[in-house]
Design an enzyme around this catalytic site. Structure first.
Site, mmCIF file in Angstrom:
data_model
loop_
_atom_site.group_PDB
_atom_site.id
_atom_site.type_symbol
_atom_site.label_atom_id
_atom_site.label_comp_id
_atom_site.label_asym_id
_atom_site.label_seq_id
_atom_site.Cartn_x
_atom_site.Cartn_y
_atom_site.Cartn_z
ATOM 1 N N LYS A 14 0.689 -1.301 0.318
ATOM 2 C CA LYS A 14 0.523 -0.089 -0.333
ATOM 3 C C LYS A 14 0.771 1.050 0.070
ATOM 4 C CE LYS A 14 -1.946 -1.073 3.781
ATOM 5 N NZ LYS A 14 -1.955 -2.452 4.583
ATOM 6 N N ARG A 89 -9.953 0.593 8.745
ATOM 7 C CA ARG A 89 -9.501 -0.920 9.628
ATOM 8 C C ARG A 89 -10.678 -1.573 10.019
ATOM 9 N NH1 ARG A 89 -4.291 0.137 8.758
ATOM 10 N NH2 ARG A 89 -3.143 -1.936 9.183
ATOM 11 N N ARG A 128 11.074 -6.256 5.000
ATOM 12 C CA ARG A 128 11.620 -5.242 5.642
ATOM 13 C C ARG A 128 11.360 -4.435 6.538
ATOM 14 N NH1 ARG A 128 5.446 -2.614 4.715
ATOM 15 N NH2 ARG A 128 4.923 -3.307 6.899
ATOM 16 N N ARG A 134 11.681 -1.298 10.932
ATOM 17 C CA ARG A 134 10.929 -1.358 11.684
ATOM 18 C C ARG A 134 10.440 -2.421 13.396
ATOM 19 N NH1 ARG A 134 5.063 -0.212 8.670
ATOM 20 N NH2 ARG A 134 4.339 -1.305 9.803
ATOM 21 N N ARG A 146 -0.759 -9.290 13.730
ATOM 22 C CA ARG A 146 -1.127 -8.067 12.752
ATOM 23 C C ARG A 146 -2.214 -8.610 11.076
ATOM 24 N NH1 ARG A 146 4.070 -6.304 11.604
ATOM 25 N NH2 ARG A 146 3.672 -5.179 9.508
HETATM 26 P P1 ADP Z 1 0.620 -2.045 7.863
HETATM 27 O O1 ADP Z 1 -0.316 -2.425 7.284
HETATM 28 O O2 ADP Z 1 2.035 -2.434 6.876
HETATM 29 O O3 ADP Z 1 0.416 -3.189 9.227
HETATM 30 P P2 ADP Z 1 0.994 0.453 8.714
HETATM 31 O O4 ADP Z 1 1.702 1.091 8.902
HETATM 32 O O5 ADP Z 1 -0.340 0.407 8.116
HETATM 33 O O6 ADP Z 1 1.301 -1.194 8.187
HETATM 34 O O7 ADP Z 1 0.166 0.403 10.695
HETATM 35 C C1 ADP Z 1 0.959 -0.575 11.702
HETATM 36 C C2 ADP Z 1 0.716 -0.196 12.638
HETATM 37 O O8 ADP Z 1 -0.645 1.302 13.564
HETATM 38 C C3 ADP Z 1 -0.679 -1.427 12.496
HETATM 39 O O9 ADP Z 1 -0.366 -2.629 12.926
HETATM 40 C C4 ADP Z 1 -1.633 -1.083 14.188
HETATM 41 O O10 ADP Z 1 -1.487 -1.401 14.672
HETATM 42 C C5 ADP Z 1 -1.804 1.054 13.963
HETATM 43 N N1 ADP Z 1 -2.690 1.335 12.438
HETATM 44 C C6 ADP Z 1 -2.418 1.352 11.692
HETATM 45 N N2 ADP Z 1 -3.965 2.195 11.008
HETATM 46 C C7 ADP Z 1 -4.146 2.395 12.224
HETATM 47 C C8 ADP Z 1 -5.659 2.082 12.025
HETATM 48 N N3 ADP Z 1 -6.955 2.508 11.241
HETATM 49 N N4 ADP Z 1 -6.329 1.328 12.830
HETATM 50 C C9 ADP Z 1 -6.206 1.304 13.919
HETATM 51 N N5 ADP Z 1 -4.626 0.933 14.081
HETATM 52 C C10 ADP Z 1 -3.805 1.124 13.044
#
Ligand code: ADP
Length: 190
Positions: A14, A89, A128, A134, A146
């Protein structure tokens, strides 16, 4: 406005595709993950709260995430459109996003979903983790958590947009540029 939800499991690509889409279409990129990480880096109260969830591979609570996203949208009153990356999400977040956009007389144009199977996701995330440092990408248990959260809580968001005839799945495996071309084609057809 052109408002796109870029959807897909952790590691689907994404962030990579968002960068390319914002350059091509002049959109504002709102990645909730990036905003949380910036807050963690800056040592804000929001960052401390978010970190306690992110480190375990859990979602940050809806009310916190929705409030933060709303304030980012409102900071950009002249945007031509937005790419929502990592948001919504949950079903509650999708409802909140519809309400927020309707308050500015706008709406989601479409959801583009990058489809990648689980084995490939686990590989990409671990890679990654090595490159980016990270922490949530370095621990296999956190990664699995996740993916599970995605399957249980985030998949319903797909149905939310399918019901509105806004869902479009795109194969997320292959060359970055091929995937980008397919995303652009889907946007231009809409
Ligand atoms: P990825 O999609 O690679 O897991 P992101 O950078 O989108 O990584 O998100 C990292 C973390 O941030 C998620 O695992 C979650 O804990 C938190 N997070 C991100 N977006 C949301 C959201 N819309 N609602 C709740 N938690 C979120």
């Amino acid at each position: 406005m052109l408002n796109i939800v870029l959807f897909g499991p952790p590691g689907a690509g994404k962030g990579t595709q968002s960068e390319k889409l914002i350059n091509k279409y002049g959109l504002v990129h709102l990645s909730t993950g990036d905003i949380f990480r910036a807050n963690i880096k800056g040592g804000t109260e929001l960052g401390t709260l978010a970190k306690s969830y992110i480190d375990k591979g859990q979602l940050v609570p809806d009310e916190v995430t929705i409030g933060m996203l709303a304030s980012e949208v409102n900071k950009n009153p002249n945007a031509k459109g937005f790419i929502f990356d990592g948001f919504p999400r949950t079903h509650a977040q999708a409802e909140a996003l519809d309400a927020l956009l309707s308050s500015i007389n706008s709406t989601i144009t479409m959801m583009l979903a990058l489809e990648v199977e689980e084995d490939e996701l686990r590989k990409r995330l671990l890679l990654r983790g090595k490159d980016s440092g990270r922490a949530d990408d370095q621990n296999p248990e956190v990664i699995q958590n996740r993916i599970n959260v995605y399957n249980n809580e985030t998949t319903p968001v797909k149905h939310f947009y399918t019901k509105q005839s806004k869902y479009k799945g795109i194969n997320g495996i292959g060359e970055i540029d091929t995937i980008f071309t397919n995303l652009c084609e889907a946007i231009e057809k809409k």
